[in-house]
Design a protein around this motif. Structure first.
Motif, short mmCIF file in Angstrom:
data_model
loop_
_atom_site.label_atom_id
_atom_site.label_comp_id
_atom_site.label_asym_id
_atom_site.label_seq_id
_atom_site.Cartn_x
_atom_site.Cartn_y
_atom_site.Cartn_z
N LYS A 4 1.31 -1.25 0.41
CA LYS A 4 0.39 -0.06 0.20
C LYS A 4 0.87 1.53 0.25
O LYS A 4 0.86 2.22 -1.01
CB LYS A 4 -1.08 0.09 1.08
CG LYS A 4 -1.70 -1.08 0.93
CD LYS A 4 -3.15 -0.65 0.45
CE LYS A 4 -4.31 -1.43 0.63
NZ LYS A 4 -5.66 -1.25 -0.23
N GLU A 5 1.90 0.95 0.37
CA GLU A 5 2.89 2.30 0.82
C GLU A 5 3.63 2.50 -0.43
O GLU A 5 4.33 4.12 -0.93
CB GLU A 5 3.82 2.23 2.41
CG GLU A 5 3.01 2.27 3.64
CD GLU A 5 3.56 1.76 4.82
OE1 GLU A 5 3.23 2.45 5.47
OE2 GLU A 5 4.41 0.78 4.59
N ILE A 6 4.18 1.84 -0.78
CA ILE A 6 5.01 1.40 -1.96
C ILE A 6 4.06 1.42 -3.63
O ILE A 6 4.29 2.75 -4.35
CB ILE A 6 5.44 0.55 -2.76
CG1 ILE A 6 6.58 -0.16 -1.78
CG2 ILE A 6 6.21 0.13 -4.35
CD1 ILE A 6 6.78 -1.81 -1.38
N ALA A 7 2.49 1.73 -3.50
CA ALA A 7 2.24 2.19 -4.31
C ALA A 7 1.21 3.23 -4.61
O ALA A 7 1.24 3.43 -5.64
CB ALA A 7 0.51 0.92 -4.84
N LYS A 25 4.11 0.78 -19.22
CA LYS A 25 5.10 0.01 -19.78
C LYS A 25 6.49 -0.27 -19.10
O LYS A 25 6.82 -0.10 -17.90
CB LYS A 25 5.60 0.83 -20.89
CG LYS A 25 6.66 0.36 -22.23
CD LYS A 25 6.79 1.99 -22.85
CE LYS A 25 8.27 1.42 -24.15
NZ LYS A 25 8.49 2.46 -24.78
N LYS A 26 6.90 -1.30 -19.14
CA LYS A 26 8.11 -2.10 -18.80
C LYS A 26 9.13 -2.71 -20.55
O LYS A 26 8.81 -3.93 -20.43
CB LYS A 26 7.59 -3.62 -18.09
CG LYS A 26 8.48 -3.82 -17.16
CD LYS A 26 8.17 -5.61 -15.95
CE LYS A 26 9.14 -5.64 -14.65
NZ LYS A 26 8.58 -4.17 -13.88
N GLY A 45 4.34 -4.95 -3.90
CA GLY A 45 5.04 -3.57 -4.97
C GLY A 45 4.82 -4.48 -6.20
O GLY A 45 5.84 -4.24 -7.39
N TYR A 46 3.53 -4.59 -6.56
CA TYR A 46 2.47 -5.34 -8.02
C TYR A 46 1.38 -4.03 -8.00
O TYR A 46 0.55 -3.57 -6.89
CB TYR A 46 2.48 -6.75 -8.35
CG TYR A 46 4.08 -7.69 -7.97
CD1 TYR A 46 3.94 -7.54 -9.56
CD2 TYR A 46 4.60 -7.96 -6.68
CE1 TYR A 46 5.01 -8.61 -8.97
CE2 TYR A 46 5.32 -8.83 -6.80
CZ TYR A 46 5.62 -9.10 -8.40
OH TYR A 46 6.25 -10.07 -8.58
N GLU A 62 8.51 -2.20 -9.97
CA GLU A 62 9.38 -2.02 -9.83
C GLU A 62 10.54 -1.34 -11.84
O GLU A 62 9.88 -2.46 -12.76
CB GLU A 62 10.99 -2.80 -9.67
CG GLU A 62 12.70 -2.50 -9.74
CD GLU A 62 13.07 -3.54 -9.04
OE1 GLU A 62 14.40 -3.76 -8.85
OE2 GLU A 62 12.75 -4.67 -8.98
N ASN A 63 11.36 -0.13 -11.97
CA ASN A 63 11.39 -0.45 -13.54
C ASN A 63 10.07 -0.06 -14.53
O ASN A 63 10.31 -0.63 -15.42
CB ASN A 63 12.25 -1.28 -14.02
CG ASN A 63 13.59 -1.20 -13.31
OD1 ASN A 63 14.49 -1.02 -12.54
ND2 ASN A 63 14.36 -2.96 -13.38
#
Length: 436
Positions: A4-7, A25-26, A45-46, A62-63
Motif C-alpha cells: 500500500k505504501e509503495i503503490a 510499460k516495462k 510491489g505489484y 520496479e522499473n
C-alpha cells in the motif's frame, strides 16, 4: 514498506488512483487497463490491471513506467437501482440466494472469497436475466455452503413452498457448490412440486472474468421455465461456456474441487442438456411434468444422524460413540460392495438391538451395494444393516435423516429406505452410467 505504501507513493507521483485507466510499460512490453485494488495481504510491489479482455494481470512496480489515460471511479461492491418493472408477458421466476461462490465477491482486505451479494445484487450483476423472466428475489441466507445445516434445508423448502403457493412459475436457488448435492437431495424428499426447482452454483465468483455463475444462472432460469417439474441441479457440462447439464437432485455429486464441470450424475444420466438457450430433455427419462402434481411439503427431519467412513484399522469405538451419544441413525460409507472390517460386526448388532438403523453405502460411488457376495457382508446383513443400493453416500445420509423424521420404528424405517421416493436408487444397475 508495504504494498500500500509503495503503490501510494508511486501512483501519487503519477497522479493515478484506483479505478483510473492507465498504460504501463516495462521494457518493450506495454499494457493498458483499469487499475484495481488488491488484497491487503498480497505480495508487495505489484500493480493489478483489468484488461479489455476481462482478465487481470499483475505488473511489478520496479522499473515500470505508468501513464494516466483516463480518470475513473474506484469500483464499488454492490449494485444500485430502483425497482425492476415486471413484464406481464413473461413468466414469474423466484431466485432464492443462500450464499456460496455464485453470490460471492472478493474481499480485498483478505483476498478471500465470501458471500456478499444480496439476491437482487445477483440479478443486477447479471442483467441479461431480465430478458428471460420476471423475478422475485430473496436472500434466504448469506453463508458459504460448508456452513449449511439440516435445519436450513427445512427453511429453504418452506420458503420455496411459499413462493410456489404465491404463484411462482419456477424456482432458482443460488447455493454454494460444496454441499449443493446434500441440499438438492433434501429438497427432493421434502417437496413434491408442480413447477421446476433448479439449484445452481459457481466454481468462480461473479466478479471474476472466468466466472461460471453467469451461464449457470441463465440456463437455470431457462430450466425453471421448462416443463420439467422436479428438483434438479444445473451446472456446466464442460470447461467452456457452451452448455450445461441438469442432474437429478438425488443422483448428483460434486466430483472435482475446481473444475467448472465438477457436477456429475452418479449411477444415472443427466436428465437434460441446455445449449443455445434451448433445453433438451433426455428422451430416456420419464420425468414429472409441470402441474402434473400438486404441491406437497414434508419437512420433518431428524438431525442426529451419523455419517461414518470405513477405513483400514477403523475401531468399533466409532460405532459405539454414536450409539452412546444417542444418535438416531447411522450411514456407513463402506468399501467395495458394502464392507467393513469384521471387528465392527458386534457394534453394528448392538445398534440394531437398540433400534438404531444403520444404512450401508459404498465409497466406490458407481455400482451398487451387495452384501450377499462375501461372508463378512452376510454377517453385516445378519447384524441388521440396511442396503443403500446404488444411492450416493450423501443421498443415503439425507434420506435417512428425512425417513427418521417420518418414523422412529426400525421396521418402518427399513421399509421407507427400500422405497424409491424421489428416484434416489435404480432397481437395476447399468454399466453405461460408469462408462459415460
Amino acid at each position: 514498506m508495504t504494498y500500500k505504501e509503495i503503490a501510494k507513493k508511486y501512483l501519487e507521483t503519477n497522479g493515478i488512483t484506483i479505478g483510473d485507466t492507465i498504460k504501463v510499460k516495462k521494457e518493450d512490453i506495454s499494457y493498458e487497463g483499469i487499475l484495481l485494488d488488491r488484497s491487503e495481504d498480497s505480495e508487495d510491489g505489484y500493480l493489478v490491471l483489468k484488461l479489455d479482455s476481462g482478465y487481470n494481470i499483475g505488473v511489478a512496480i520496479e522499473n515500470t513506467e505508468a501513464e494516466l489515460i483516463e480518470k475513473g471511479d474506484k469500483p464499488k461492491i454492490g449494485y444500485e437501482g430502483g425497482e425492476i418493472e415486471k413484464d406481464p408477458n413473461k413468466m414469474d421466476i423466484s431466485i432464492i440466494s443462500t450464499g456460496g461462490t455464485v453470490s460471492s465477491i472478493i474481499d480485498y482486505k483478505t483476498g478471500a472469497v465470501h458471500p456478499a451479494f444480496t439476491a437482487e445484487d445477483l440479478l443486477r450483476a447479471n442483467p441479461e436475466l431480465l430478458d428471460y423472466a420476471n423475478y422475485n428475489v430473496e436472500a434466504l441466507y448469506n453463508i458459504l455452503s460448508e456452513n449449511m445445516k439440516p435445519k436450513y434445508w427445512v427453511e429453504a423448502a418452506e420458503s420455496i413452498a411459499d413462493d410456489i403457493s404465491e404463484g411462482s412459475d419456477g424456482i432458482v436457488i443460488a447455493h454454494g457448490t460444496d454441499t449443493l448435492h446434500y441440499t438438492s437431495a433434501a429438497l427432493s424428499f421434502m417437496l413434491e412440486t408442480p413447477v421446476p426447482i433448479i439449484i445452481t452454483g459457481a466454481q468462480r465468483s461473479s466478479d471474476r472474468p472466468s466466472t461460471d455463475a453467469h451461464v449457470n444462472l441463465i440456463d437455470s432460469v431457462i430450466a425453471a421455465k421448462s416443463d420439467l417439474a422436479e428438483v434438479s441441479v444445473c451446472m456446466h457440462g464442460s470447461l467452456d461456456d457452451n452448455y450445461t447439464y441438469l442432474h437429478k437432485g438425488t443422483k448428483v455429486r460434486k466430483m472435482h474441487t475446481s473444475r467448472r464441470d465438477t457436477f456429475r450424475s452418479i449411477n444415472f444420466e443427466p436428465i437434460a442438456k441446455i445449449e443455445n438457450e434451448s433445453i433438451e430433455i433426455n428422451p430416456h427419462y420419464n420425468y414429472t411434468k409441470r402441474n402434473e402434481k400438486e404441491l406437497k411439503v414434508n419437512t420433518a427431519i431428524e438431525e442426529k444422524v451419523g455419517f461414518i467412513k470405513s477405513f483400514p484399522g477403523i475401531s468399533e469405538e466409532f460405532i459405539e460413540y454414536h450409539i452412546d451419544k444417542g444418535y438416531k441413525g447411522l450411514v456407513i460409507e463402506g468399501t467395495g460392495l458394502g464392507h467393513v472390517p469384521d471387528n465392527l460386526i458386534k457394534s453394528l448388532s448392538r445398534a440394531n438391538d437398540e433400534n438404531i438403523p444403520v444404512v450401508m453405502t459404498s465409497q466406490c460411488l458407481y455400482g451398487r451395494v451387495n452384501m450377499n457376495v462375501y461372508s463378512t457382508g452376510r454377517e453385516i446383513i445378519d447384524a441388521g444393516v440396511i442396503s443403500g443400493r446404488d444411492m450416493t453416500p450423501e443421498t443415503a445420509y439425507v434420506k435417512l435423516s428425512w425417513v427418521l423424521g417420518q418414523s422412529e420404528d426400525k421396521k418402518e424405517v427399513e421399509k421407507l429406505m427400500n422405497t424409491n421416493i424421489a428416484g434416489e436408487f435404480n432397481e437395476k444397475s447399468s454399466i453405461k452410467y460408469f462408462l459415460n
